[in-house]
Design a protein around this motif. Structure first.
Motif, PDB file in Angstrom:
ATOM      1  N   PRO A   1       4.132  -2.533 -12.139  1.00 38.98           N
ATOM      2  CA  PRO A   1       3.615  -3.506 -13.124  1.00 38.98           C
ATOM      3  C   PRO A   1       2.432  -2.994 -13.939  1.00 38.98           C
ATOM      4  O   PRO A   1       2.145  -3.540 -15.004  1.00 38.98           O
ATOM      5  N   ILE A   2       1.741  -1.975 -13.474  1.00 42.49           N
ATOM      6  CA  ILE A   2       0.611  -1.448 -14.250  1.00 42.49           C
ATOM      7  C   ILE A   2       0.986  -0.112 -14.896  1.00 42.49           C
ATOM      8  O   ILE A   2       0.780   0.100 -16.082  1.00 42.49           O
ATOM      9  N   PHE A   3       1.581   0.779 -14.114  1.00 39.81           N
ATOM     10  CA  PHE A   3       1.814   2.131 -14.633  1.00 39.81           C
ATOM     11  C   PHE A   3       3.135   2.273 -15.381  1.00 39.81           C
ATOM     12  O   PHE A   3       3.413   3.322 -15.960  1.00 39.81           O
ATOM     13  N   ASN A   4       3.967   1.269 -15.259  1.00 39.06           N
ATOM     14  CA  ASN A   4       5.173   1.207 -16.083  1.00 39.06           C
ATOM     15  C   ASN A   4       6.202   2.299 -15.803  1.00 39.06           C
ATOM     16  O   ASN A   4       7.011   2.601 -16.676  1.00 39.06           O
ATOM     17  N   TYR A   5       6.114   2.947 -14.670  1.00 37.73           N
ATOM     18  CA  TYR A   5       7.164   3.909 -14.331  1.00 37.73           C
ATOM     19  C   TYR A   5       7.950   3.408 -13.131  1.00 37.73           C
ATOM     20  O   TYR A   5       7.506   2.503 -12.420  1.00 37.73           O
ATOM     21  N   ARG A   6       9.118   4.028 -12.907  1.00 34.07           N
ATOM     22  CA  ARG A   6       9.980   3.609 -11.802  1.00 34.07           C
ATOM     23  C   ARG A   6       9.492   4.255 -10.505  1.00 34.07           C
ATOM     24  O   ARG A   6       9.153   5.442 -10.474  1.00 34.07           O
ATOM     25  N   ILE A   7       9.492   3.479  -9.460  1.00 36.38           N
ATOM     26  CA  ILE A   7       8.928   3.935  -8.196  1.00 36.38           C
ATOM     27  C   ILE A   7       9.473   3.041  -7.077  1.00 36.38           C
ATOM     28  O   ILE A   7       9.726   1.858  -7.299  1.00 36.38           O
ATOM     29  N   SER A   8       9.675   3.607  -5.889  1.00 36.23           N
ATOM     30  CA  SER A   8      10.177   2.790  -4.769  1.00 36.23           C
ATOM     31  C   SER A   8       9.024   1.988  -4.161  1.00 36.23           C
ATOM     32  O   SER A   8       7.848   2.376  -4.279  1.00 36.23           O
ATOM     33  N   TYR A   9       9.381   0.886  -3.483  1.00 30.17           N
ATOM     34  CA  TYR A   9       8.336   0.085  -2.833  1.00 30.17           C
ATOM     35  C   TYR A   9       7.561   0.927  -1.829  1.00 30.17           C
ATOM     36  O   TYR A   9       6.349   0.803  -1.697  1.00 30.17           O
ATOM     37  N   ARG A  10       8.288   1.808  -1.090  1.00 30.42           N
ATOM     38  CA  ARG A  10       7.575   2.603  -0.077  1.00 30.42           C
ATOM     39  C   ARG A  10       6.498   3.462  -0.743  1.00 30.42           C
ATOM     40  O   ARG A  10       5.397   3.589  -0.230  1.00 30.42           O
ATOM     41  N   ARG A  11       6.817   4.031  -1.889  1.00 26.21           N
ATOM     42  CA  ARG A  11       5.819   4.839  -2.619  1.00 26.21           C
ATOM     43  C   ARG A  11       4.693   3.961  -3.159  1.00 26.21           C
ATOM     44  O   ARG A  11       3.546   4.378  -3.228  1.00 26.21           O
ATOM     45  N   VAL A  12       5.058   2.740  -3.582  1.00 25.08           N
ATOM     46  CA  VAL A  12       4.025   1.833  -4.118  1.00 25.08           C
ATOM     47  C   VAL A  12       2.928   1.618  -3.072  1.00 25.08           C
ATOM     48  O   VAL A  12       1.738   1.631  -3.391  1.00 25.08           O
ATOM     49  N   LEU A  13       3.346   1.451  -1.808  1.00 22.13           N
ATOM     50  CA  LEU A  13       2.349   1.196  -0.762  1.00 22.13           C
ATOM     51  C   LEU A  13       1.356   2.352  -0.674  1.00 22.13           C
ATOM     52  O   LEU A  13       0.147   2.151  -0.518  1.00 22.13           O
ATOM     53  N   GLU A  14       1.891   3.574  -0.792  1.00 27.84           N
ATOM     54  CA  GLU A  14       0.995   4.731  -0.702  1.00 27.84           C
ATOM     55  C   GLU A  14       0.058   4.793  -1.920  1.00 27.84           C
ATOM     56  O   GLU A  14      -1.133   5.075  -1.787  1.00 27.84           O
ATOM     57  N   VAL A  15       0.619   4.523  -3.089  1.00 27.55           N
ATOM     58  CA  VAL A  15      -0.227   4.550  -4.301  1.00 27.55           C
ATOM     59  C   VAL A  15      -1.346   3.511  -4.177  1.00 27.55           C
ATOM     60  O   VAL A  15      -2.513   3.788  -4.503  1.00 27.55           O
ATOM     61  N   GLN A  16      -1.015   2.308  -3.662  1.00 31.85           N
ATOM     62  CA  GLN A  16      -2.045   1.268  -3.504  1.00 31.85           C
ATOM     63  C   GLN A  16      -3.160   1.740  -2.580  1.00 31.85           C
ATOM     64  O   GLN A  16      -4.341   1.549  -2.862  1.00 31.85           O
ATOM     65  N   ALA A  17      -2.757   2.380  -1.465  1.00 31.15           N
ATOM     66  CA  ALA A  17      -3.768   2.853  -0.510  1.00 31.15           C
ATOM     67  C   ALA A  17      -4.629   3.948  -1.143  1.00 31.15           C
ATOM     68  O   ALA A  17      -5.844   3.990  -0.952  1.00 31.15           O
ATOM     69  N   ARG A  18      -4.006   4.822  -1.920  1.00 32.45           N
ATOM     70  CA  ARG A  18      -4.777   5.906  -2.553  1.00 32.45           C
ATOM     71  C   ARG A  18      -5.730   5.332  -3.613  1.00 32.45           C
ATOM     72  O   ARG A  18      -6.855   5.806  -3.771  1.00 32.45           O
TER      73      ARG A  18
END
Ligand code: SF4
Length: 571
Positions: free
Chosen positions: A535-552
């Protein structure tokens, strides 16, 4: 500096010597050096793996380097020393030199590089020349004569001789001075802007250069399409293994993990295909298998038979002490409430959107009430009032949760999935049993991610630390409860994957039968692996990866790189 800050200094002392390799990294990108050295981050990509492969011969120590005063007596071909570690106090450098050769009484450090000779006038890159120069300076300080060094490019099999001039030595010392300043500042250097270096950088998925620059300038605002490069894979190649057959035995055979039931092999999975391993209840695992998992940094997670997350077995904890210090310090600072507000607000917003999308008409008042609670949570003056707003929102949401359930009429309609309120320990109806199970899966997901990023998962900001409770994992999953866990529960009921007959009831508690649990886990895994548009970066990504990006991103907020905690609200 306030009292909390003075009791939690976050700047780590600099080691006595700077490794020559770090001078190379710093000259390439100061942030890369800081991430690798100060924050102890590392990740491989195809280039670093190829580099390791090219280095394999010179990484094995062999041959002797005579003392400097014996050099004149040596025949040049007699000096051929590999993987030599030397340091020098004057310049403050240390290096493991790939190869040292001799020529006319002088020594010649040879640094191996993957790839071909660069097509530029110098036939080399500055970071490589600086690294080589640092090696030459170390050799000189140890009494050797060293007028030149060699860069050997493995792909083109060519040697490029580099003169160790005064100008190069001065440039090397200047870079060392800058490096020390940056390290002593305790501030992570900003990412490179739109740099062609980033796509080839093995730390791109940890650094998140475009994401950090965007968030620093426009916190939580949606980026324009294609403005942000996704420099890491959209989804993981490796997948988790769940073993829940009671009496199963997990062992190691060569490069595979093997699962046996009553002596018969029921599954074998290559270690490189595993992201983590989950064992439920009475499942045994061999020491050899555990050792191999530890060696490969594949987390091993233990659950009770009923799905209660008991713990995690991993290798050494992440070495990013700086992040953990900031995490503990934030507990006493204003960050704690800021983070908690965002998490709760995002959770309520995502719950509201799920309810709006999935329920029939008639929930307008509830949706409006949730919108109000969302606003109140964002403005909560303290933790107590935030807890109150969240509790109120959860009550409204779960009061209307059953309006999103549309089980097949053939399964008796809603009667088999009667749900009025959230209850747990033990769950007293099928829907609560599935919600609890889904939340425990999500908790382990975040526990793994938080450990990988370098957090202490037991130290939360919203959930207070309690014996054995992974409070930060519980914090971080708040916005994702509706999006992942609740969505999976709704999906398995509405698609008839799980039916009312798929539960066992014992002493008033409900639990999924083993086959139904397998089906549930498969739906959950599909959800985790599904690609969404960020919703912010506008690229395609899996939910599992989203969790890691949020933590980072949360780590970058705590380390002072971002002005606000990261949000995640579905559109
Ligand atoms: S991704 Fe780019 S900015 Fe980040 S460390 Fe690598 S080179 Fe530096």
């Amino acid at each position: 500096m306030n009292e909390a800050e003075s009791s939690f200094p976050v700047i780590l002392s600099l080691p006595d010597f700077i490794p020559a390799r770090m001078l190379n990294e710093f000259a390439y990108c100061p942030r890369l050096c800081y991430l690798e050295w100060a924050q102890q981050e590392w990740d491989d990509n195809e280039w670093t793996m190829d580099g390791n492969f090219q280095h394999r011969r010179v990484d094995r120590p062999s041959g002797d380097l005579p003392d400097a005063d014996e050099m004149e007596e040596q025949a040049p071909e007699a000096v051929h020393a590999r993987s030599v570690m030397l340091s020098a106090e004057g310049c403050g450098f240390i290096a493991k030199m790939d190869l040292i050769e001799a020529e006319a009484g002088a020594v010649l450090p040879v640094e191996y590089k993957r790839g071909s000779v660069p097509d530029n006038p110098e036939r080399s890159w500055e970071p490589e020349r600086v690294q080589l120069c640092a090696q030459a300076m170390i050799l000189r300080e140890n009494g050797y004569v060293c007028p030149t060094g060699v860069l050997y490019y493995a792909q083109s099999r060519q040697r490029v001789e580099i003169a160790i001039t005064d100008a190069l030595a001065a440039r090397t010392l200047e870079i060392a001075r800058e490096l020390r300043c940056v390290m002593q500042s305790g501030e992570t250097p900003r990412p490179l802007q739109d740099s062609p270096k980033c796509p080839g950088c093995s730390l791109a998925g940890i650094c998140l250069p475009d994401e950090i620059l965007h968030e620093a300038a426009h916190p939580n605002a949606e980026a324009e399409e294609d403005a942000i490069r996704r420099l890491y894979p959209a989804r993981d190649d490796a997948a988790p293994l769940y073993v829940q057959d009671q009496g199963a035995y997990v062992g190691k055979s060569n490069e595979e993990l093997v699962v046996k039931l009553k002596g018969t092999k029921v599954a074998d999975i290559r270690f490189i295909d595993l992201s983590h391993v989950c064992l439920y209840g009475n499942v045994q695992i061999s020491t050899q298998a555990i050792q191999e998992l530890l060696k490969r940094s594949i987390p091993l997670l233990y659950f009770s038979f009923g799905g209660w997350f008991n713990g995690i077995c991993g290798g050494m904890p992440h070495k990013n002490v700086e992040l953990r210090r900031r995490q503990y310090r934030a507990e006493y600072g204003k960050e704690s409430l800021e983070i908690a507000r965002v998490l709760v607000q995002n959770k309520i917003q995502n719950s509201r959107i799920l309810l709006r999308r999935n329920s029939a008409e008639g929930n307008e008042d509830a949706i409006e009430d949730l919108r109000r609670a969302e606003q109140q949570a964002g403005e909560a003056a303290n933790m107590e009032s935030l807890l109150g707003f969240e509790g109120n929102a959860a009550r409204i949401y779960f009061q209307h949760f059953s309006s999103m359930l549309k089980p097949k009429e053939s399964d008796g309609g809603l009667s088999g999935f009667d749900f009025t309120t959230r209850n747990r320990r033990p769950p007293r109806d099928p829907v609560n049993a599935m919600l609890s199970f889904a939340y425990s899966l999500l908790t382990k997901e975040f526990a793994i991610v938080l450990l990988r990023v370098g957090f202490d998962p037991f130290m939360g900001f919203y959930h207070q630390p309690r014996y054995g409770r992974p409070a930060l994992a519980l914090d971080m999953m708040e916005p994702f409860r509706p999006l992942i866990a609740d969505s999976v529960v709704i999906s398995v009921i509405n698609n008839g994957v799980i039916q009312s007959k798929d539960f066992v009831r014992s002493a008033g508690a409900f639990a999924l039968k083993p086959d139904a649990r397998k089906a549930f886990i498969m739906t959950y895994e599909r959800r985790m692996d599904s690609l969404i548009t960020h919703p912010i970066f506008n690229y395609r990504i899996s939910y599992r990866r989203v969790l890691e990006v949020q933590a980072r991103l949360l780590a970058r907020y705590l380390l002072g790189e971002l002005p606000t905690p990261p949000e995640f609200c579905t559109r």
